[in-house]
Design an enzyme around this catalytic site. Structure first.
Site, short mmCIF file in Angstrom:
data_model
loop_
_atom_site.label_atom_id
_atom_site.label_comp_id
_atom_site.label_asym_id
_atom_site.label_seq_id
_atom_site.Cartn_x
_atom_site.Cartn_y
_atom_site.Cartn_z
N ILE A 5 0.81 -1.22 0.00
CA ILE A 5 0.00 0.00 0.00
C ILE A 5 0.84 1.27 0.00
CG2 ILE A 5 -0.24 0.15 2.51
CD1 ILE A 5 -3.29 0.74 1.87
N GLY B 76 6.39 1.96 2.74
CA GLY B 76 7.81 2.31 2.60
C GLY B 76 7.99 3.76 2.15
N ILE B 77 7.22 4.15 1.15
CA ILE B 77 7.32 5.53 0.64
C ILE B 77 6.80 6.50 1.71
CG2 ILE B 77 6.57 7.15 -1.17
CD1 ILE B 77 8.32 4.96 -2.27
N ASP C 193 12.84 -1.51 0.82
CA ASP C 193 12.39 -0.26 1.45
C ASP C 193 13.56 0.55 2.01
OD1 ASP C 193 9.66 0.00 0.99
OD2 ASP C 193 9.18 -1.49 2.52
N LYS D 108 -16.28 10.99 7.86
CA LYS D 108 -16.80 9.64 8.08
C LYS D 108 -15.68 8.71 8.58
CE LYS D 108 -19.42 6.26 5.44
NZ LYS D 108 -19.82 5.99 4.07
N CYS E 16 27.62 -4.66 -12.46
CA CYS E 16 27.93 -5.96 -11.87
C CYS E 16 27.92 -7.05 -12.94
CB CYS E 16 26.98 -6.26 -10.71
SG CYS E 16 27.68 -7.47 -9.59
N GLU F 129 30.47 -19.21 -14.01
CA GLU F 129 29.12 -19.28 -13.45
C GLU F 129 28.16 -19.92 -14.46
OE1 GLU F 129 27.38 -15.47 -12.33
OE2 GLU F 129 25.59 -16.43 -11.50
N ARG G 175 30.08 -12.89 -6.59
CA ARG G 175 31.02 -13.98 -6.28
C ARG G 175 32.11 -14.10 -7.34
NH1 ARG G 175 28.14 -16.83 -2.49
NH2 ARG G 175 25.93 -16.81 -2.98
N HIS H 127 27.60 -1.91 -7.53
CA HIS H 127 26.19 -1.54 -7.73
C HIS H 127 26.02 -0.06 -7.36
CE1 HIS H 127 24.34 -5.44 -8.54
NE2 HIS H 127 25.22 -5.94 -7.72
N GLU I 118 23.96 1.98 -8.28
CA GLU I 118 22.55 2.38 -8.14
C GLU I 118 22.13 2.49 -6.68
OE1 GLU I 118 23.66 -0.49 -9.38
OE2 GLU I 118 22.39 -2.20 -8.88
#
Ligand code: GLN
Length: 537
Positions: free
Chosen positions: A24, A27-28, A80, A233, A387, A411, A468, A514, A516
């Site tokens: 819902i 988090g924000i 989050d 209400k 990555c 991998e 890894r 990463h 980001e």
């Protein structure tokens, strides 16, 4: 018992719960409220409690759970925490996210150790005590004025009961001036008339009351502005004063949520409830950034070539980092998630002004990523690899420029004749999957005259990691000889490749990290800014 000279400051706590449906926007809501309180000069620490039994989010599939967010200290956390960091502009650590699994593990550990001296171990008080201890300890260790605690899930979920009970106890212990409850709910719309209904809100608050919790505030999500009559209400049925019913109508960007909260005077009402005096808010910078973002007209299409594309949140931090960079550049980026297994991948890429290949695990989808990167390299389309994106760029370069046939990562193919990407030696003996990768922040040095150095504007950087595998040192020299610049190396040993780039290209750069995770709404990340700007040229 002797009292310590200076008794510890009592905690100020805000608990955020959710009702009516999952997902819902708690988090924000936490991130937005915390950001507003910080702009009032308070030290705020957010905490996310996840009621599931996993010890942490690290082993969770992005298909099910969305992205795993990595903190500076290398904790694999709920996404989050990413929202919190991006809105509040702080670095959190792993203690800001804990799960039922980790709480039980700790309590059972104490029991095995004999710490409970033969007592029967129960949810109340032993589990709830551990929950309370964690919340208070995060509050104190961050020197916070207030901790905002998000209880995951929806009221009524079996797994969340101990957390709600702990919150109720904390209210009892610290009182109404120190503990505030906010419940996030939504207006329902019945078909075919699309008429507003508030019954689910009433019922959800009733569920909360059954647990001994009366919310002080409601955040009410809706798709249209809520009229006064409905506010009255909701207030009547929930015992929440109308002024404390905070409307949260749908917005075009999540960064607008604080603007609307501010309009309702939400931060002031919270501070009043805590009995705190407050000065002016320095909200103007945020407001300006939001209006620059919403006013932007020019649209630039950029591709995000991945394999977890069905889940909206699988690449959340990448998408937000792009949005931050776009907003700061005064444009809108239409970030198209493209399935790397799509049969029309290259056709779609032809329309793109930039290409991102994000992180990932496992063999599936790799061939498409190789094709996408080759396309970017051969057509001089701005490219950013993250990555796995770096690893695949190296494979592509090894195969198509160095002519190392069958080059691959171990991998994806253990028997490859050219393991240009290989498992890090310290990873070879690791058997467990949870929390065992190269995780968290690491230092790197950037080569002089490199694009990386120009973008960051400094030779020494710190970025977060979660992997890894690495570029195999045996292949560094051939890659270099053929023109790939290994423009960033880890410190102190300079063995791991952290950045690669192609100097001839308009913009072709990839990192083993990463980045980001470190982009913030008011502080976009240089790599993403670089990509967006290059895609405008
Ligand atoms: N699967 C790769 C590795 O483990 C890349 C991981 C990632 O992209 N986060 O090294």
């Amino acid at each position: 018992m002797k009292r310590s000279k200076k008794s510890k400051k009592q905690p100020n706590l805000i608990f955020i719960t959710g009702g009516t449906v999952s997902g819902i926007g708690k988090g924000i809501s936490v991130a937005s409220l915390a950001a507003l309180l910080k702009m009032r000069g308070l030290e705020v620490v957010p905490i996310k409690i996840d009621p599931y039994l996993n010890r942490d989010a690290g082993t969770m599939n992005p298909y099910q759970h969305g992205e795993v967010f990595v903190t500076e200290d290398g904790a694999e956390t709920d996404l989050d925490l990413g929202h919190y960091e991006r809105f509040i502009n702080i670095n959190l650590d792993g203690r800001s996210n804990f799960t039922t699994g980790s709480v039980y593990e700790h309590v059972i550990g104490l029991e095995r150790h004999g710490d409970y001296l033969g007592k029967t171990i129960q949810i109340i008080p032993h589990v709830t005590d551990e929950i309370k201890r964690r919340i208070v300890s995060v509050f104190h260790s961050n020197g916070a004025d207030v901790a905002v605690v998000e209880i995951g899930g929806t009221v009524g979920d079996i797994e969340a009961e101990p957390f709600l009970e702990a919150a109720r106890q904390m209210f009892r212990e610290h009182g109404p001036n120190r503990v505030i409850f906010i419940h996030v709910v939504k207006v329902d719309y019945v078909f075919p008339s699309d008429e507003e209904k508030t019954k689910p809100i009433q019922q959800s608050v009733a569920l909360l009351r059954q647990r001994g919790i009366q919310p002080d505030f409601l955040i009410v999500r809706s798709k249209r502005p809520i009229d006064l009559e409905n506010i009255e209400k909701i207030s009547l049925f929930t015992n929440v004063p109308p002024k404390h019913v905070i409307p949260a109508v749908d917005v075009s960007t999540i960064y607008e949520v604080p603007v609307n909260f501010r309009r309702s005077g939400f931060d002031e009402l919270i501070l009043k409830k805590f009995g705190r005096r407050f000065g002016k808010s320095n909200f103007a910078v945020w407001r300006r950034a939001v209006s620059k973002m919403t006013r932007a007209k020019k649209v630039v299409p950029i591709a995000l070539v991945g394999k977890y594309i069905e889940h909206d949140d699988a690449y959340l931090s990448v998408e937000e980092a792009v949005a931050h960079a776009a907003a700061a550049s005064g444009v809108k980026v239409d970030l198209l998630r493209i399935d790397s297994e799509s049969p029309v991948l290259l056709k779609k890429l032809r329309e793109m002004k930039g290409i991102i290949v994000p992180g990932g695990f496992g063999k599936r989808g790799i061939d498409g990523k190789i094709r996408a990167i080759r396309f970017a390299r051969e057509n001089n389309i701005p490219f950013l690899g993250l990555c796995l994106g770096l690893q695949v760029a190296v494979i592509e370069f090894a195969r198509n420029v160095c002519h190392l046939g069958g080059a691959n990562s171990t991998e994806f193919n253990r028997r490859t004749p050219h393991p240009v990407i290989d498992i890090m030696p310290e990873q070879k003996k690791v058997k467990d999957k949870g929390g065992t990768m190269r995780l968290g922040t690491y230092k790197a040095t950037l080569a002089k005259n490199s694009l990386a150095r120009r973008l960051y504007g400094t030779p020494l950087i710190f970025e977060r990691h979660r992997h890894r595998y690495e570029v195999n040192p045996k292949y560094h020299s051939i890659l270099r000889r053929r023109g790939l610049v290994l423009s960033g190396l880890n410190l102190p040993d300079r063995r791991l490749v952290e950045f690669i780039e192609l100097p001839e290209a308009k913009f072709f750069i990839a990192t083993q990290a990463h980045p980001e995770f470190k982009s913030r709404f008011l502080k976009p990340h240089p790599l993403f800014l670089g990509l967006v700007r290059a895609s405008l040229m």
